[in-house]
Write an enzyme that holds these catalytic residues in place. Sequence first.
Site, PDB file in Angstrom:
ATOM      1  N   HIS A  96      30.534   0.417 -51.680  1.00  0.00           N
ATOM      2  CA  HIS A  96      30.030   1.171 -52.824  1.00  0.00           C
ATOM      3  C   HIS A  96      30.058   0.269 -54.045  1.00  0.00           C
ATOM      4  O   HIS A  96      31.052  -0.417 -54.299  1.00  0.00           O
ATOM      5  CB  HIS A  96      30.901   2.401 -53.065  1.00  0.00           C
ATOM      6  CG  HIS A  96      30.552   3.140 -54.311  1.00  0.00           C
ATOM      7  ND1 HIS A  96      29.257   3.494 -54.624  1.00  0.00           N
ATOM      8  CD2 HIS A  96      31.313   3.592 -55.346  1.00  0.00           C
ATOM      9  CE1 HIS A  96      29.245   4.117 -55.782  1.00  0.00           C
ATOM     10  NE2 HIS A  96      30.473   4.188 -56.247  1.00  0.00           N
ATOM     11  N   HIS A  98      28.152  -0.135 -58.304  1.00  0.00           N
ATOM     12  CA  HIS A  98      27.247   0.396 -59.322  1.00  0.00           C
ATOM     13  C   HIS A  98      26.315  -0.737 -59.743  1.00  0.00           C
ATOM     14  O   HIS A  98      26.063  -0.934 -60.932  1.00  0.00           O
ATOM     15  CB  HIS A  98      28.017   0.928 -60.526  1.00  0.00           C
ATOM     16  CG  HIS A  98      28.981   2.033 -60.198  1.00  0.00           C
ATOM     17  ND1 HIS A  98      30.109   2.278 -60.937  1.00  0.00           N
ATOM     18  CD2 HIS A  98      28.967   2.970 -59.214  1.00  0.00           C
ATOM     19  CE1 HIS A  98      30.761   3.314 -60.416  1.00  0.00           C
ATOM     20  NE2 HIS A  98      30.092   3.742 -59.370  1.00  0.00           N
ATOM     21  N   ASP A 121      12.125  -4.945 -43.206  1.00  0.00           N
ATOM     22  CA  ASP A 121      13.049  -5.677 -42.325  1.00  0.00           C
ATOM     23  C   ASP A 121      14.445  -5.063 -42.362  1.00  0.00           C
ATOM     24  O   ASP A 121      15.024  -4.721 -41.348  1.00  0.00           O
ATOM     25  CB  ASP A 121      13.211  -7.129 -42.809  1.00  0.00           C
ATOM     26  CG  ASP A 121      12.015  -8.013 -42.520  1.00  0.00           C
ATOM     27  OD1 ASP A 121      11.159  -7.617 -41.704  1.00  0.00           O
ATOM     28  OD2 ASP A 121      11.945  -9.109 -43.123  1.00  0.00           O
ATOM     29  N   HIS A 161      24.490   8.248 -59.781  1.00  0.00           N
ATOM     30  CA  HIS A 161      25.762   7.582 -59.503  1.00  0.00           C
ATOM     31  C   HIS A 161      25.531   6.124 -59.112  1.00  0.00           C
ATOM     32  O   HIS A 161      25.755   5.227 -59.926  1.00  0.00           O
ATOM     33  CB  HIS A 161      26.523   8.367 -58.422  1.00  0.00           C
ATOM     34  CG  HIS A 161      27.870   7.807 -58.112  1.00  0.00           C
ATOM     35  ND1 HIS A 161      28.737   8.395 -57.234  1.00  0.00           N
ATOM     36  CD2 HIS A 161      28.492   6.685 -58.544  1.00  0.00           C
ATOM     37  CE1 HIS A 161      29.845   7.683 -57.154  1.00  0.00           C
ATOM     38  NE2 HIS A 161      29.711   6.642 -57.943  1.00  0.00           N
ATOM     39  N   TYR A 215      15.275 -11.484 -34.957  1.00  0.00           N
ATOM     40  CA  TYR A 215      15.577 -12.436 -36.013  1.00  0.00           C
ATOM     41  C   TYR A 215      17.058 -12.873 -36.006  1.00  0.00           C
ATOM     42  O   TYR A 215      17.915 -12.114 -35.599  1.00  0.00           O
ATOM     43  CB  TYR A 215      15.248 -11.776 -37.370  1.00  0.00           C
ATOM     44  CG  TYR A 215      15.488 -12.626 -38.569  1.00  0.00           C
ATOM     45  CD1 TYR A 215      14.595 -13.616 -38.933  1.00  0.00           C
ATOM     46  CD2 TYR A 215      16.637 -12.452 -39.338  1.00  0.00           C
ATOM     47  CE1 TYR A 215      14.815 -14.396 -40.046  1.00  0.00           C
ATOM     48  CE2 TYR A 215      16.863 -13.219 -40.448  1.00  0.00           C
ATOM     49  CZ  TYR A 215      15.961 -14.196 -40.799  1.00  0.00           C
ATOM     50  OH  TYR A 215      16.188 -14.972 -41.901  1.00  0.00           O
TER      51      TYR A 215
END
Length: 217
Positions: A96, A98, A121, A161, A215
């Site tokens: 997580h 910001h 992709d 958020h 890939y």
Amino acid sequence: MSVTSELRRTVADLHRELTKYELVIWTAGNVSARVPGQDLMVIKPSGVSYDDLGPDAMVVTDLHGKLVEGEYAPSSDTAAHAYVYRHMPEVNGVVHTHSPYATAWAARGEPIPCVLTMIADEFGGEIPVGPFALIGDDSIGKGIVETLRTSRSTAVLMRNHGPFTVGATPRAAVKSAVMLEDVARTVHFALQLGKAEPIEQEHVDRLYQRYQNVYGQ
Ligand SMILES: [Zn+2]
């Protein structure tokens, strides 16, 4: 070395990537990893500066966010990470941040359209927006899981958020967070110049299949 002490090192090292790619400021942002075969995870402690985030600072909690090992309180986002591990068995890492460009899209409540091969992709289509959710219970975790289930994306922009990303490994979740910020920035630039051209679904599917299966090494 025990499994959790090895994983503490991995998670501590991955936090360096968040600062290296400028995805976080101050003490915001967090990486966690599922402890393989156990109902446990390793996560960043709450409110500790990135300079002090060595392996020993990392904490181990159960998958309900209860502290099992460690000197600090776990990250305030622990409940969201735990919810994801409880409901998405294929996920072994959660991140997580910001990061500013991705968070700007979250502020607008607008999915990032699939207008670059890199988005096809890595994310298999547009990067979706999750619901507005307050911290304190399972609403953030629930919003992440419900949104990701409707999409191939490993990233979700939680409304007002910021982004959460997941991966089969903690490193893959960090890669998703890094790639997300990059495409969020590029698409933002593109839209300053006018319209961005969507990629046809058939091509999105082919790019995604190739990148996910062929890939790399
Ligand atoms: Zn946050």
